[in-house]
Write a protein that holds these residues in place. Structure first.
Motif, PDB file in Angstrom:
ATOM      1  N   ARG A  38       0.837  -1.193   0.000  1.00  0.00           N
ATOM      2  CA  ARG A  38       0.000   0.000   0.000  1.00  0.00           C
ATOM      3  C   ARG A  38       0.874   1.246   0.000  1.00  0.00           C
ATOM      4  O   ARG A  38       2.004   1.229   0.481  1.00  0.00           O
ATOM      5  CB  ARG A  38      -0.951   0.016   1.200  1.00  0.00           C
ATOM      6  N   VAL A  48       2.374  -5.070   2.998  1.00  0.00           N
ATOM      7  CA  VAL A  48       1.241  -5.304   3.885  1.00  0.00           C
ATOM      8  C   VAL A  48       1.134  -6.787   4.232  1.00  0.00           C
ATOM      9  O   VAL A  48       1.117  -7.152   5.405  1.00  0.00           O
ATOM     10  CB  VAL A  48      -0.079  -4.828   3.241  1.00  0.00           C
ATOM     11  N   VAL A  64      -0.642  -4.758  10.790  1.00  0.00           N
ATOM     12  CA  VAL A  64      -1.931  -5.306  10.353  1.00  0.00           C
ATOM     13  C   VAL A  64      -2.184  -6.722  10.877  1.00  0.00           C
ATOM     14  O   VAL A  64      -3.222  -7.310  10.585  1.00  0.00           O
ATOM     15  CB  VAL A  64      -2.065  -5.295   8.818  1.00  0.00           C
ATOM     16  N   GLN A  67      -5.602  -7.989  12.098  1.00  0.00           N
ATOM     17  CA  GLN A  67      -6.597  -7.096  11.508  1.00  0.00           C
ATOM     18  C   GLN A  67      -6.888  -7.477  10.056  1.00  0.00           C
ATOM     19  O   GLN A  67      -8.031  -7.444   9.608  1.00  0.00           O
ATOM     20  CB  GLN A  67      -6.083  -5.656  11.568  1.00  0.00           C
ATOM     21  N   MET A  83      -9.880  -7.077   5.137  1.00  0.00           N
ATOM     22  CA  MET A  83      -9.434  -6.006   6.034  1.00  0.00           C
ATOM     23  C   MET A  83     -10.563  -5.659   6.991  1.00  0.00           C
ATOM     24  O   MET A  83     -11.630  -5.216   6.559  1.00  0.00           O
ATOM     25  CB  MET A  83      -9.022  -4.775   5.217  1.00  0.00           C
ATOM     26  N   LEU A  86     -11.045  -1.345  10.149  1.00  0.00           N
ATOM     27  CA  LEU A  86     -10.231  -0.388   9.406  1.00  0.00           C
ATOM     28  C   LEU A  86     -10.114   0.947  10.150  1.00  0.00           C
ATOM     29  O   LEU A  86     -11.046   1.383  10.852  1.00  0.00           O
ATOM     30  CB  LEU A  86     -10.814  -0.169   8.020  1.00  0.00           C
ATOM     31  N   ASP A  90      -5.212   3.414   7.553  1.00  0.00           N
ATOM     32  CA  ASP A  90      -5.165   2.373   6.521  1.00  0.00           C
ATOM     33  C   ASP A  90      -5.476   2.933   5.130  1.00  0.00           C
ATOM     34  O   ASP A  90      -5.385   2.210   4.134  1.00  0.00           O
ATOM     35  CB  ASP A  90      -6.152   1.247   6.837  1.00  0.00           C
ATOM     36  N   TYR A  94      -3.916   0.408  -2.615  1.00  0.00           N
ATOM     37  CA  TYR A  94      -3.440  -0.941  -2.354  1.00  0.00           C
ATOM     38  C   TYR A  94      -3.097  -1.615  -3.683  1.00  0.00           C
ATOM     39  O   TYR A  94      -3.909  -1.621  -4.616  1.00  0.00           O
ATOM     40  CB  TYR A  94      -4.501  -1.743  -1.604  1.00  0.00           C
TER      41      TYR A  94
END
Length: 124
Positions: A38, A48, A64, A67, A83, A86, A90, A94
């Motif tokens: 990202r 990521v 992350v 998450q 995801m 959020l 974030d 991406y």
């Protein structure tokens, strides 16, 4: 070469969820791993998550873990990024990427083919 098409980005409120998809086509028989990166405005593109195509081992950046979840569907040559919870931080474009050869999945340089990116915006 592998062609990649991402989808699933959008605008979501903080605490919400999104699921990104990335469909691969072309020389998909030569995939070592697929990853998500990202890039937020004014920042470097960052790793990521990644998944090894054979075996399915997964890798995440610390921010992350717990998450986001990366998964793949080998029959569809598609990788997903679920995801949850959020946060505004974030927010980024991406990118999906393919590493065709054995390499460190955390390194941007390991990836040979990139998608165009999909925007994820998380509002407070």
């Amino acid at each position: 070469q592998v062609q990649l098409v991402e989808s699933g980005g959008g605008l979501v409120q903080a605490g919400g969820s999104l699921r990104l998809s990335c469909a691969a086509s072309g020389r998909t028989f030569r995939i070592f791993a697929m990853g998500w990166f990202r890039q937020a405005p004014g920042k470097e593109r960052e790793f990521v998550a990644a998944i090894r195509w054979s075996g399915g081992s997964t890798y995440y950046t610390d921010s992350v873990k717990g998450q986001f979840t990366i998964s793949r569907d080998g029959a569809k040559n598609t990788v997903y990024l679920q995801m949850n919870s959020l946060k505004p931080e974030d927010t980024a474009v991406y990118y999906c990427a393919v590493a065709r050869y054995v390499a460190s999945v955390y390194s941007r340089g390991a990836y040979d083919d990139w998608g165009q990116g999909t925007q994820v915006t998380v509002s407070p």
